[in-house]
Motif scaffolding. Structure first.
Motif, PDB file in Angstrom:
ATOM      1  N   GLY A   5       0.822  -1.198   0.000  1.00  0.00           N
ATOM      2  CA  GLY A   5       0.000   0.000   0.000  1.00  0.00           C
ATOM      3  C   GLY A   5       0.858   1.251   0.000  1.00  0.00           C
ATOM      4  O   GLY A   5       2.052   1.208  -0.282  1.00  0.00           O
ATOM      5  N   GLN A   6       0.270   2.364   0.347  1.00  0.00           N
ATOM      6  CA  GLN A   6       0.955   3.652   0.383  1.00  0.00           C
ATOM      7  C   GLN A   6       1.761   3.776   1.681  1.00  0.00           C
ATOM      8  O   GLN A   6       1.256   3.517   2.758  1.00  0.00           O
ATOM      9  N   ASP A   7       3.028   4.181   1.600  1.00  0.00           N
ATOM     10  CA  ASP A   7       3.871   4.424   2.762  1.00  0.00           C
ATOM     11  C   ASP A   7       3.813   5.909   3.098  1.00  0.00           C
ATOM     12  O   ASP A   7       3.666   6.747   2.203  1.00  0.00           O
ATOM     13  N   LYS A   8       3.946   6.221   4.393  1.00  0.00           N
ATOM     14  CA  LYS A   8       3.938   7.628   4.785  1.00  0.00           C
ATOM     15  C   LYS A   8       4.605   7.796   6.138  1.00  0.00           C
ATOM     16  O   LYS A   8       4.853   6.818   6.850  1.00  0.00           O
ATOM     17  N   ASP A  29      -4.444 -13.000   4.755  1.00  0.00           N
ATOM     18  CA  ASP A  29      -5.215 -12.845   5.996  1.00  0.00           C
ATOM     19  C   ASP A  29      -5.787 -11.444   6.175  1.00  0.00           C
ATOM     20  O   ASP A  29      -6.451 -11.176   7.166  1.00  0.00           O
ATOM     21  N   GLY A  30      -5.489 -10.534   5.255  1.00  0.00           N
ATOM     22  CA  GLY A  30      -6.016  -9.179   5.351  1.00  0.00           C
ATOM     23  C   GLY A  30      -4.915  -8.144   5.446  1.00  0.00           C
ATOM     24  O   GLY A  30      -3.723  -8.465   5.388  1.00  0.00           O
ATOM     25  N   PRO A  31      -5.310  -6.866   5.627  1.00  0.00           N
ATOM     26  CA  PRO A  31      -4.319  -5.784   5.670  1.00  0.00           C
ATOM     27  C   PRO A  31      -3.523  -5.783   6.979  1.00  0.00           C
ATOM     28  O   PRO A  31      -4.059  -6.131   8.036  1.00  0.00           O
ATOM     29  N   ILE A  32      -2.258  -5.403   6.871  1.00  0.00           N
ATOM     30  CA  ILE A  32      -1.377  -5.252   8.035  1.00  0.00           C
ATOM     31  C   ILE A  32      -0.669  -3.915   7.888  1.00  0.00           C
ATOM     32  O   ILE A  32      -0.153  -3.592   6.821  1.00  0.00           O
ATOM     33  N   LYS A  33      -0.644  -3.144   8.968  1.00  0.00           N
ATOM     34  CA  LYS A  33       0.145  -1.910   9.005  1.00  0.00           C
ATOM     35  C   LYS A  33       1.356  -2.165   9.884  1.00  0.00           C
ATOM     36  O   LYS A  33       1.267  -2.843  10.909  1.00  0.00           O
ATOM     37  N   THR A  34       2.491  -1.604   9.476  1.00  0.00           N
ATOM     38  CA  THR A  34       3.708  -1.673  10.272  1.00  0.00           C
ATOM     39  C   THR A  34       4.214  -0.260  10.514  1.00  0.00           C
ATOM     40  O   THR A  34       3.946   0.645   9.721  1.00  0.00           O
ATOM     41  N   TRP A  35       4.936  -0.092  11.609  1.00  0.00           N
ATOM     42  CA  TRP A  35       5.529   1.200  11.942  1.00  0.00           C
ATOM     43  C   TRP A  35       6.961   0.988  12.394  1.00  0.00           C
ATOM     44  O   TRP A  35       7.268   0.022  13.093  1.00  0.00           O
ATOM     45  N   LEU A  36       7.835   1.912  12.002  1.00  0.00           N
ATOM     46  CA  LEU A  36       9.200   1.976  12.512  1.00  0.00           C
ATOM     47  C   LEU A  36       9.502   3.439  12.769  1.00  0.00           C
ATOM     48  O   LEU A  36       9.561   4.244  11.837  1.00  0.00           O
ATOM     49  N   CYS A  37       9.665   3.773  14.035  1.00  0.00           N
ATOM     50  CA  CYS A  37      10.008   5.150  14.409  1.00  0.00           C
ATOM     51  C   CYS A  37      11.498   5.343  14.160  1.00  0.00           C
ATOM     52  O   CYS A  37      12.328   4.661  14.769  1.00  0.00           O
ATOM     53  N   MET A  38      11.833   6.244  13.269  1.00  0.00           N
ATOM     54  CA  MET A  38      13.229   6.475  12.914  1.00  0.00           C
ATOM     55  C   MET A  38      13.964   7.316  13.960  1.00  0.00           C
ATOM     56  O   MET A  38      15.184   7.458  13.881  1.00  0.00           O
ATOM     57  N   THR A  39      13.252   7.839  14.955  1.00  0.00           N
ATOM     58  CA  THR A  39      13.892   8.564  16.049  1.00  0.00           C
ATOM     59  C   THR A  39      14.223   7.605  17.193  1.00  0.00           C
ATOM     60  O   THR A  39      15.358   7.522  17.643  1.00  0.00           O
ATOM     61  N   SER A  40      13.220   6.849  17.649  1.00  0.00           N
ATOM     62  CA  SER A  40      13.416   5.947  18.793  1.00  0.00           C
ATOM     63  C   SER A  40      13.842   4.543  18.389  1.00  0.00           C
ATOM     64  O   SER A  40      14.369   3.799  19.210  1.00  0.00           O
ATOM     65  N   GLY A  41      13.571   4.141  17.141  1.00  0.00           N
ATOM     66  CA  GLY A  41      13.893   2.792  16.698  1.00  0.00           C
ATOM     67  C   GLY A  41      12.877   1.741  17.103  1.00  0.00           C
ATOM     68  O   GLY A  41      13.072   0.556  16.870  1.00  0.00           O
ATOM     69  N   THR A  43       9.381  -0.384  16.912  1.00  0.00           N
ATOM     70  CA  THR A  43       8.574  -0.888  15.820  1.00  0.00           C
ATOM     71  C   THR A  43       7.387  -1.682  16.353  1.00  0.00           C
ATOM     72  O   THR A  43       7.437  -2.222  17.462  1.00  0.00           O
ATOM     73  N   SER A  44       6.327  -1.735  15.545  1.00  0.00           N
ATOM     74  CA  SER A  44       5.164  -2.567  15.858  1.00  0.00           C
ATOM     75  C   SER A  44       4.397  -2.800  14.572  1.00  0.00           C
ATOM     76  O   SER A  44       4.741  -2.248  13.518  1.00  0.00           O
ATOM     77  N   ASN A  45       3.382  -3.627  14.672  1.00  0.00           N
ATOM     78  CA  ASN A  45       2.467  -3.834  13.551  1.00  0.00           C
ATOM     79  C   ASN A  45       1.115  -4.251  14.106  1.00  0.00           C
ATOM     80  O   ASN A  45       0.994  -4.572  15.283  1.00  0.00           O
ATOM     81  N   THR A  46       0.114  -4.235  13.256  1.00  0.00           N
ATOM     82  CA  THR A  46      -1.255  -4.468  13.716  1.00  0.00           C
ATOM     83  C   THR A  46      -1.499  -5.893  14.213  1.00  0.00           C
ATOM     84  O   THR A  46      -2.542  -6.156  14.798  1.00  0.00           O
ATOM     85  N   THR A  47      -0.549  -6.806  14.032  1.00  0.00           N
ATOM     86  CA  THR A  47      -0.712  -8.158  14.588  1.00  0.00           C
ATOM     87  C   THR A  47      -0.255  -8.238  16.042  1.00  0.00           C
ATOM     88  O   THR A  47      -0.421  -9.268  16.677  1.00  0.00           O
ATOM     89  N   MET A  48       0.328  -7.161  16.571  1.00  0.00           N
ATOM     90  CA  MET A  48       0.921  -7.184  17.912  1.00  0.00           C
ATOM     91  C   MET A  48      -0.029  -6.700  19.006  1.00  0.00           C
ATOM     92  O   MET A  48       0.392  -6.072  19.976  1.00  0.00           O
ATOM     93  N   THR A  49      -1.322  -7.017  18.882  1.00  0.00           N
ATOM     94  CA  THR A  49      -2.270  -6.678  19.951  1.00  0.00           C
ATOM     95  C   THR A  49      -1.884  -7.448  21.211  1.00  0.00           C
ATOM     96  O   THR A  49      -1.217  -8.483  21.146  1.00  0.00           O
ATOM     97  N   LEU A  50      -2.319  -6.944  22.361  1.00  0.00           N
ATOM     98  CA  LEU A  50      -1.851  -7.475  23.638  1.00  0.00           C
ATOM     99  C   LEU A  50      -2.279  -8.910  23.914  1.00  0.00           C
ATOM    100  O   LEU A  50      -1.682  -9.577  24.759  1.00  0.00           O
ATOM    101  N   ASP A  51      -3.280  -9.409  23.211  1.00  0.00           N
ATOM    102  CA  ASP A  51      -3.736 -10.787  23.426  1.00  0.00           C
ATOM    103  C   ASP A  51      -3.443 -11.681  22.219  1.00  0.00           C
ATOM    104  O   ASP A  51      -3.982 -12.776  22.106  1.00  0.00           O
ATOM    105  N   SER A  52      -2.541 -11.253  21.334  1.00  0.00           N
ATOM    106  CA  SER A  52      -2.338 -11.958  20.065  1.00  0.00           C
ATOM    107  C   SER A  52      -1.319 -13.088  20.165  1.00  0.00           C
ATOM    108  O   SER A  52      -0.412 -13.082  20.997  1.00  0.00           O
ATOM    109  N   GLU A  53      -1.453 -14.015  19.255  1.00  0.00           N
ATOM    110  CA  GLU A  53      -0.482 -15.103  19.106  1.00  0.00           C
ATOM    111  C   GLU A  53       0.862 -14.537  18.640  1.00  0.00           C
ATOM    112  O   GLU A  53       1.927 -15.013  19.056  1.00  0.00           O
ATOM    113  N   ALA A  54       0.832 -13.512  17.801  1.00  0.00           N
ATOM    114  CA  ALA A  54       2.070 -12.885  17.319  1.00  0.00           C
ATOM    115  C   ALA A  54       2.884 -12.331  18.487  1.00  0.00           C
ATOM    116  O   ALA A  54       4.111 -12.503  18.538  1.00  0.00           O
ATOM    117  N   LEU A  55       2.222 -11.685  19.447  1.00  0.00           N
ATOM    118  CA  LEU A  55       2.927 -11.154  20.613  1.00  0.00           C
ATOM    119  C   LEU A  55       3.468 -12.297  21.472  1.00  0.00           C
ATOM    120  O   LEU A  55       4.606 -12.243  21.937  1.00  0.00           O
TER     121      LEU A  55
END
Length: 183
Positions: A5-8, A29-41, A43-55
């Protein structure tokens, strides 16, 4: 199939800088958003909810320091609270960036180490366990680390060579951008 998709850039929930890189892609499985803060370093993504298997899997396989530095925040634009962790970047031919404790304190910093070529006659000392019969051609130069403040991840990434500099075409002699003069 994965569709990009579009990056911003968005504001970081970790440090509120406006240098948080958001990317979206669509998987089976559907859309996933990822983030990487270039100041703090962080990262997370929409699969990392607090009750998720990914976490759960991340916590099982992640180093203790990174687990200790975890922060939980809503993502930019809102949504479920997500677990955010400092990233670790490994580029086998360039080097690594990783969080490291500062000795004698409760604080931490970013460490960047460069990859150095292993002489061909020594490569047999460095077998690649994932590819039996092959050997590494580079190793990390842990003896010459570069250290960066925890809010200077972008500086560490630049030191590693993650960004390419685009040449500037100034044009013909005497044709300089505003504020630039020939010396």
């Amino acid at each position: 199939m994965i569709k990009q998709g579009q990056d911003k850039l968005v504001n970081s929930p970790i440090c509120d800088s406006n240098a948080c890189y958001e990317s979206e892609f669509t998987t089976a499985d559907g859309p996933i958003k990822t983030w990487l803060c270039m100041t703090s370093g962080y990262t997370s993504n929409t699969t990392m909810t607090l009750d998720s298997e990914a976490l759960k899997q991340t916590l099982e396989y992640t180093a203790e320091l990174i687990k200790d530095l975890r922060q939980d925040h809503k993502p930019p634009g809102g949504g479920d609270v997500l677990a955010w962790f400092p990233t670790v970047i490994t580029m086998p031919n360039k080097g690594m960036i990783f969080p490291e404790p500062i000795k004698g304190t409760d604080d931490w910093q970013w460490t960047c180490v460069k990859a150095v070529a292993i002489p061909e006659e020594e490569q047999n000392k460095y077998p690649d366990p994932k590819n039996p019969g092959t050997f590494y051609k580079h190793k990390m130069d842990m003896k010459n680390p570069y250290k960066f403040d925890k809010l200077c991840f972008m500086d560490a990434a630049e030191k590693l060579g993650m960004f390419t500099k685009q040449p500037i075409n100034i044009g013909s002699e005497g044709d300089y951008p505003s504020g630039v003069s020939e010396k």
